[in-house]
Design an enzyme around this catalytic site. Structure first.
Site, PDB file in Angstrom:
ATOM      1  N   ASN A 153       0.812  -1.225   0.000  1.00  0.00           N
ATOM      2  CA  ASN A 153       0.000   0.000   0.000  1.00  0.00           C
ATOM      3  C   ASN A 153       0.843   1.273   0.000  1.00  0.00           C
ATOM      4  O   ASN A 153       0.531   2.236  -0.689  1.00  0.00           O
ATOM      5  CB  ASN A 153      -0.988  -0.008   1.170  1.00  0.00           C
ATOM      6  CG  ASN A 153      -0.311  -0.167   2.519  1.00  0.00           C
ATOM      7  OD1 ASN A 153       0.787  -0.703   2.643  1.00  0.00           O
ATOM      8  ND2 ASN A 153      -0.971   0.298   3.558  1.00  0.00           N
ATOM      9  N   GLU A 251       4.626  -4.610  12.564  1.00  0.00           N
ATOM     10  CA  GLU A 251       3.687  -3.479  12.455  1.00  0.00           C
ATOM     11  C   GLU A 251       2.508  -4.001  11.652  1.00  0.00           C
ATOM     12  O   GLU A 251       2.605  -4.227  10.446  1.00  0.00           O
ATOM     13  CB  GLU A 251       4.362  -2.287  11.782  1.00  0.00           C
ATOM     14  CG  GLU A 251       3.679  -0.956  12.088  1.00  0.00           C
ATOM     15  CD  GLU A 251       2.666  -0.571  11.037  1.00  0.00           C
ATOM     16  OE1 GLU A 251       1.448  -0.750  11.310  1.00  0.00           O
ATOM     17  OE2 GLU A 251       3.050  -0.102   9.966  1.00  0.00           O
ATOM     18  N   CYS A 285      -3.093   1.078   6.882  1.00  0.00           N
ATOM     19  CA  CYS A 285      -3.302   0.432   8.183  1.00  0.00           C
ATOM     20  C   CYS A 285      -3.853   1.408   9.208  1.00  0.00           C
ATOM     21  O   CYS A 285      -4.529   1.016  10.155  1.00  0.00           O
ATOM     22  CB  CYS A 285      -2.009  -0.196   8.689  1.00  0.00           C
ATOM     23  SG  CYS A 285      -0.644   0.966   8.908  1.00  0.00           S
TER      24      CYS A 285
END
Length: 484
Positions: A153, A251, A285
């Site tokens: 992304n 993460e 995210c």
């Protein structure tokens, strides 16, 4: 611009070479067209790369700090010089709109500059000793070989975020980019650092499938894994690294709440909400994924957010100036559509949007979403803003904590003390007052709690903690005489 240079159909192992796994097409999500080809690595390539990286790391870490920093400064300069090329691929390969692509490049540039300053920092401390004449030195040293598994992304930034500090602090890196972004998040970075003068073998780029990522995680010569991606995959990586006693920095996903109190500046809150929910088609995210709004202002909030959603232009960012580009592929577009339909069937109200055209999905606002619905429970990763109504602060906090995620949150109120009181009660790695959840500043440590990560942090001083290990050395002039 579409030049593919030396990397076309290749992997990078210090030089461009054919991958053992053959080739794979680069598909443009907006059109489905093939716009390039990359090489594919195999487990055998990982084994060879790990040995090469371990050897190269010993030489690289022995170089003086100023020489390592010079390579990073040159990489930053080259990144700026290649703006047109890098943005071209970010738009065409990843479906980024031009403004997002440029922001990502600028942020990656900042990350490299920040990392370049790390090697000149103090590397340890002196501690006193109860033994006369003894010195105790506690210092930080490189971990060795770092495996970086990066997402699609923000492929440029989220690879650089690990690569740059890892290199600066004397490690070598094996990068496994996502299959959907092997050029932007892989080949372009390999060329960048090679041209900046990084010694051969210190950075290698191995595109491939799940087996390649698994081999990177498991290889005994790879001493740390830095992974950015889904919580499900992160849990698997964490389990493997735990058994191998290997450091890992995870993460992971987020389902990030934005609490809007009754006294909020609604126009300001809606501006933040639109940006947080719809930027890069919601494929972030830190996306504002749950809009938790006081009942007294919920109708106004939904109406104004829907007005903004209607004004957003959806289209191909490679050919038009648009706000919303394509989702990364058909599988993701179908998943977003399914979550919206399931939530509507369960009683959510569709205020605006909800339609899919190929990989394009309209900015969508859902009202009356409850914690039992898919749009509340799941990390959507699409341009969808689900609104859940609350009546009291305690209820709002309970709604926030109904999710296992704890990456980012925001609180809107005209009263900073009231917002801070709520922030004190939230289980979240990052909290932004009177702002949205998609925030990143390269010098501030970044990371999540709960299902959003294992407590690791990126950015600023946290990079030193993440990409080094500590060592105690004591020294005394004459051997100690012990009783036996």
């Amino acid at each position: 611009m579409s030049s593919q240079e030396a990397w076309s159909g290749k992997i990078f192992v210090g030089n461009w070479t054919e991958g053992s796994g053959g080739r794979a097409p680069v598909i443009e999500p907006a059109t489905g067209a093939e716009i390039g080809v990359t090489g594919i690595a195999t487990v055998g390539d990982v084994n060879d790369a790990a040995e090469r990286a371990a050897s190269a790391q010993r030489i690289w870490s022995s170089m003086s700090f100023d020489k390592r920093a010079a390579v990073l400064y040159e990489a930053a300069s080259l990144l700026k010089a290649r703006t047109e090329l890098v943005n071209f691929w970010n738009i065409r390969e990843c479906g980024s709109i031009s403004a997002k692509a440029q922001w990502e490049l600028d942020a990656a540039y900042d990350q490299i500059l920040a990392a370049a300053a790390l090697p000149m920092q103090a590397t340890g401390m002196l501690f006193p000793s109860a033994m006369p004449g003894r010195t105790n030195t506690w210092r930080r040293i490189p971990i060795g070989v770092v495996g970086v598994i990066a997402p699609w992304n923000f492929p440029l930034l989220l690879a650089i975020r690990s690569i740059a500090p890892a290199l600066a602090l004397g490690n070598s890196v094996i990068l496994k980019p996502a299959p959907q972004s092997t050029v932007t998040g892989g080949a372009l970075l390999a060329s960048l650092f090679a041209d900046a003068g990084l010694p051969e073998g210190v950075l290698q780029v191995l595109p491939g499938d799940v087996s390649v990522g698994d081999a990177v995680v498991r290889h005994p010569a790879i001493n740390m894994i830095s992974f950015t991606g889904s919580t499900d995959v992160g849990r698997q990586i964490g389990e493997i690294c735990g058994r191998l006693l290997k450091k890992c920095s995870l993460e992971l996903g987020g389902n990030n709440p934005m609490i809007v109190l009754a006294d909020s500046d609604i126009d300001g809150a809606v501006s933040c909400a639109a940006w947080g929910a719809f930027l890069h088609q919601g494929q972030i995210c830190m996306q504002t994924g749950r809009h938790i709004v006081h009942r007294s202002v919920a109708h106004e909030y939904a109406t104004k957010l829907a007005e903004r959603a209607r004004r957003l232009v959806v289209g191909n960012p490679g050919t038009s100036d648009v706000h919303i580009g394509p989702l990364i592929d058909a599988r993701q577009a179908e998943r977003v559509h399914r979550i919206v339909i399931e939530s509507i069937d369960a009683g959510a109200e569709l205020v605006v949007g909800g339609s899919r055209r190929g990989n394009f999905f309209e900015p969508t606002v859902l009202m009356n979403v409850t914690p039992q619905m898919s749009a509340f429970q799941k990390e959507i990763f699409g341009p969808v803003a689900p609104i859940t109504v609350f009546d009291s602060v305690d209820e709002a906090i309970e709604i926030v904590h109904a999710s296992e995620y704890g990456l980012a949150a925001s609180v809107h109120s005209r009263s900073i003390p009231a917002a801070m009181t709520i922030a004190d009660r939230l289980r979240s790695g990052m909290i932004h007052i009177n702002d949205q959840t998609v925030n990143n500043e390269f010098h501030v440590p970044f990371g999540g709690m709960g299902a959003s990560g294992n407590g690791g942090r990126f950015g600023g001083p946290a990079n030193v903690e993440e990409f080094t290990q500590t060592q105690w050395i004591s020294a005394i002039d004459k051997p100690v005489q012990y009783p036996f």
